[in-house]
Design an enzyme around this catalytic site. Sequence first.
Site, PDB file in Angstrom:
ATOM      1  N   CYS A  31     -22.683  -7.297   2.692  1.00 43.31           N
ATOM      2  CA  CYS A  31     -22.026  -6.051   2.860  1.00 43.31           C
ATOM      3  C   CYS A  31     -22.395  -4.719   2.382  1.00 43.31           C
ATOM      4  O   CYS A  31     -22.282  -3.768   3.139  1.00 43.31           O
ATOM      5  CB  CYS A  31     -20.428  -6.259   2.093  1.00 43.31           C
ATOM      6  N   ASP A  64       0.863  -1.111  -0.059  1.00 43.09           N
ATOM      7  CA  ASP A  64       0.145   0.002   0.076  1.00 43.09           C
ATOM      8  C   ASP A  64       0.876   1.333   0.029  1.00 43.09           C
ATOM      9  O   ASP A  64       0.584   2.018   0.645  1.00 43.09           O
ATOM     10  CB  ASP A  64      -0.862  -0.091   1.266  1.00 43.09           C
TER      11      ASP A  64
END
Length: 396
Positions: free
Chosen positions: A232, A169
């Site tokens: 979700c 990341d």
Amino acid sequence: MTLAQNTPKQNSTVQNSENPPDKEAVKTWIKEQALALGFSDCGFLSVSHPVFAKEIKRLQAWLDKGYGDCLPFLKENHHLRANPALLVEGAKTIISVRMDYLCDKPAPRCVEDDARPNHAIIARYARGRDYHKTMRQKLKQLAKLIEAKLPEWQHLTDGAPFVFRPFSDSAPIFEKAAAHHAGLGWEGKHTLLIHRQAGSFFNLGELFVSLDLAAPNEDNPAKNLCGSCSACIDVCPTRAIVGARTLNAAACIAYLTIEHDGSIPTEYRKGIGNRIFGCDDCQLICPWNKFAKITQVADYAPRHSLDDISLLQVWAWSEDEFLQKSEGSPLRRTGYLNLLRNTAIALGNAPFSKDIITALQGRIGQNPMLDEHIDWALNEQRQKQLKIDCQMICDE
């Protein structure tokens, strides 16, 4: 709780031989070392894989809808995202890895965080050491193990010096796309990667190496098994998931409590609940996380009781305490003032308490932005007090 400390295996699948090992044997050996270091899985993808150019088109379409306006860095370096080979000169292969981070398994398909409204909820990946540091450190260890085998693998280097670079990341890389096509999982409707045998509670990392281990057209994508499930999407407190694999970043609690600077829009404050750093709801409700694994990496163990700390305890932190408790932690990213801002919102969302009102009032005047959130929280607490008083009168 004791977490296992794994060390690389001494026995190797790739043995010294007059005949050099083929690519599959080398990849098997690398995966063995990765698992021994604490990684949960490992896959391989060429830096020239066509998926990266396809992902640029998808990213641009998402940006054109305005869903990423709050993340300007996603509008930059598209040439690097489309061609990862430009990130590391001489790199040929991306070794994609994932690392489980759960220290305790949550109840399946249940958002237990809502049952603790006076607790400060910190996303589970962020309760221990900063995973970026752990991931890069272990990827470097993996690279050194590979480097030690190079005398046997010259046929995979073309005689050029060994080049490697770890990422987590930390660069313009389509991490999820790389992991998906390397066989590590599929992108769920919440946009996180899911593995059919391990759920989604893991972090991703990449090791770029100059070994030629995967052809540009070599592909091993994991099958998407979300089906018709929309759990979700339905559970998201701020309705940030606007469609399958489509996130309005500006509404996401992870963005609001970590990346966003300044005042948080009022329309999202009640949805934030007691989450002061990140949000796990879309993962907690996912049926695939009944298969989630406990981490083998000690760095993820919670520090400073960040898995069981009250909102009032966090609210009482001085800046020096914040700096001490967030040293080497992802919490440092949001900063002291914004963490107080997040906690003020959570205190406003908590059940009525005179102690909360007193604590909120005690910080008025420190900062105009913080005062705005304190005023909002005090109003929420007083509205709850009024309802309680009215109910008592009705009961009489």
